[in-house]
Design a protein around this motif. Structure first.
Motif, PDB file in Angstrom:
ATOM      1  N   CYS A  54      -0.818  17.959   9.534  1.00 57.42           N
ATOM      2  CA  CYS A  54      -1.663  18.481  10.619  1.00 57.42           C
ATOM      3  C   CYS A  54      -2.122  17.409  11.603  1.00 57.42           C
ATOM      4  O   CYS A  54      -2.885  17.670  12.511  1.00 57.42           O
ATOM      5  CB  CYS A  54      -2.861  19.231  10.053  1.00 57.42           C
TER       6      CYS A  54
ATOM      7  N   CYS B 140      -5.205  15.265   2.482  1.00 58.52           N
ATOM      8  CA  CYS B 140      -5.814  15.446   3.801  1.00 58.52           C
ATOM      9  C   CYS B 140      -7.055  16.315   3.629  1.00 58.52           C
ATOM     10  O   CYS B 140      -6.979  17.413   3.086  1.00 58.52           O
ATOM     11  CB  CYS B 140      -4.824  16.124   4.747  1.00 58.52           C
TER      12      CYS B 140
ATOM     13  N   CYS C 103      -6.476  19.756   5.873  1.00 60.65           N
ATOM     14  CA  CYS C 103      -5.554  20.840   5.516  1.00 60.65           C
ATOM     15  C   CYS C 103      -5.113  20.783   4.043  1.00 60.65           C
ATOM     16  O   CYS C 103      -4.298  21.569   3.599  1.00 60.65           O
ATOM     17  CB  CYS C 103      -4.320  20.825   6.424  1.00 60.65           C
TER      18      CYS C 103
ATOM     19  N   TYR D 249      -4.175  15.100  11.338  1.00 61.30           N
ATOM     20  CA  TYR D 249      -5.592  14.728  11.282  1.00 61.30           C
ATOM     21  C   TYR D 249      -5.696  13.227  11.059  1.00 61.30           C
ATOM     22  O   TYR D 249      -5.041  12.672  10.176  1.00 61.30           O
ATOM     23  CB  TYR D 249      -6.281  15.493  10.149  1.00 61.30           C
TER      24      TYR D 249
ATOM     25  N   CYS E  20      -2.645  12.483   8.589  1.00 60.87           N
ATOM     26  CA  CYS E  20      -1.952  13.544   7.863  1.00 60.87           C
ATOM     27  C   CYS E  20      -0.593  13.797   8.506  1.00 60.87           C
ATOM     28  O   CYS E  20      -0.486  13.991   9.711  1.00 60.87           O
ATOM     29  CB  CYS E  20      -2.795  14.811   7.872  1.00 60.87           C
TER      30      CYS E  20
HETATM   31 ZN   LIG Z   1      -3.708  17.616   7.188  1.00 58.07          ZN
END
Ligand SMILES: [Zn+2]
Length: 434
Positions: free
Chosen positions: A388, A366, A369, A390, A385
């Motif tokens: 997180c 990712c 993060c 994302y 992700c």
């Molecule tokens: Zn992430």
């Protein structure tokens, strides 16, 4: 800093000049093949094959009464260059590093071929061994060194030795630097001339200060860390049908017959056409990127396992699945390598930096993060992700990771990189680290 650049133009010899040129490239090909046969004998006898050994044998060929034409229809310098090329082909064959790379790429093993030696025994032609050249390959060339001694340029004409005289060429750009050598080649009936020039320039400072990460792919040739995508030019696709048809027709013709030759020339023409389009396109892309970014980060292709996940299970499709199929893959492999090479020398000229990073996990990490998980990659195109949440386009995410890895390499070196030595150091570092 010294830079070498080749300037290639279409050459337009008249009929008489073509006769002489055909003789010159023909005898160069003949000498290559004769020397290759000789070097197979040397190989079988465990003799040492190098440039000096081979060059010394040219005289034997010339003195052979059967090969009288070599005295009148060849150029001594170009024969020597041809034989030197053969010697470097052999040295590649003897280089264990090259073999290791071949093993890594697991290229398909072709049908075994053999060469019959003078004593009647046969040796097996192994991968990477130099091969015989045929006229029907449609690809011949000679190279002359010591340009000033044998040649000169007058406007848009070049004076060539062996009584060829002044030959017109399509001078589409200025030739900058000192011409060191000249290569005259014939591809599918078309002549071209390439001047190898050397030029001394001050150490360049790249005009831009930005850095970019680049992910190379199949459907999108390039995805950049600033969110741009460049599509590949499928010059092959559009010509594929045509090519397949011509090849089917070729298979029905008598080998090396007049009709076969004619058909073969048509096929080569398409091949060269495809190659030219691709080449031009890659030049445009790489020049653009190199001009705009002082630092370019790419994945190290030598480490990328091309066959990785290529078989692709039904659940998890590999990114190379499509490309794996035959010729498409081959062309793509070449395209990627060529593109990275172009970026490398263009950055070198501009005073920029090209960093090759280890491709490990670039598609699974990712970029927000840094969490690494297979599950992050939801599909070919989608990245989400698991930690997180994302969400991004998978290639864009990879390009950002590639850029980050490039920065990491630089900071490991300490400080911001400027100039050539840094790049070489960082490359060494990466190789040790992987
Ligand atoms: Zn992430």
């Amino acid at each position: 800093m010294k830079i070498n650049k080749a300037y290639k133009f279409r050459l337009e010899p008249n009929v008489e000049q073509q006769v002489i040129l055909n003789n010159l490239v023909g005898s160069a090909r003949f000498v290559w093949n004769q020397m290759l046969a000789m070097s197979f004998e040397m190989f079988a006898n465990n003799e040492f094959i190098n440039a000096t050994n081979l060059v010394n044998k040219i005289m034997d060929l010339k003195n052979n009464p059967d090969f009288e034409f070599l005295k009148s229809h060849s150029n001594a310098v170009s024969l020597q260059q041809k034989v030197r090329d053969l010697a470097s082909a052999w040295s590649r064959f003897f280089d264990p590093k090259v073999h290791a790379r071949l093993k890594e790429n697991k290229k398909k093993i072709r049908k075994l071929k053999f060469f019959k030696l003078a004593d009647g025994t046969e040796i097996q032609l192994r991968p990477l061994m130099p091969r015989f050249k045929r006229k029907s390959d449609g690809c011949d060339s000679i190279r002359l060194v010591q340009f000033d001694k044998y040649c000169r340029i007058e406007g848009n004409r070049v004076k060539l030795p062996n009584g060829i005289g002044l030959v017109k060429f399509r001078k589409s750009q200025d030739i900058i630097g000192t011409i060191k050598n000249v290569t005259i080649s014939k591809k599918s009936g078309r002549w071209s001339v390439s001047f190898g020039c050397e030029r001394e320039i001050e150490n360049p400072i790249h005009p831009s200060k930005t850095a970019i990460g680049i992910d190379l792919g199949i459907t999108k040739l390039i995805s950049t860390s600033d969110g741009q995508y460049i599509k590949p030019k499928n010059s092959f696709k559009s010509n594929q049908v045509k090519l397949a048809k011509l090849q089917r027709q070729l298979s029905r013709k008598v080998l090396f017959s007049q009709n076969w030759q004619k058909q073969n020339r048509k096929i080569q023409k398409i091949h060269h056409h495809i190659a030219n389009i691709r080449h031009d396109y890659l030049h445009k892309i790489t020049t653009n990127i190199s001009k705009n970014h002082a630092m370019i980060v790419v994945e190290n292709l030598k480490v990328v396992n091309m066959s990785q996940s290529a078989s692709g299970s039904a659940v998890q499709h590999g990114r190379n699945v499509k490309a794996k199929s035959g010729l498409n893959k081959l062309i793509l492999d070449q395209g990627w390598g060529m593109m990275v090479d172009m970026l490398e020398y263009k950055q070198h000229w501009q005073g920029g930096l090209l960093i090759k990073i280890n491709p490990r996990y670039t598609s699974q990490t990712c970029s927000q993060c840094q969490h690494i998980a297979k599950e992050n990659r939801r599909s070919q195109a989608r990245f989400e992700c698991v930690k997180c949440r994302y969400v991004a386009n998978a290639d864009f995410n990879a390009a950002r990771n590639i850029l980050a890895a490039g920065h990491a390499v630089l900071s490991a070196e300490g400080g911001c990189g400027k100039g050539r030595p840094m790049k070489q150091k960082t490359c060494g570092l990466r190789e040790k680290a992987t």
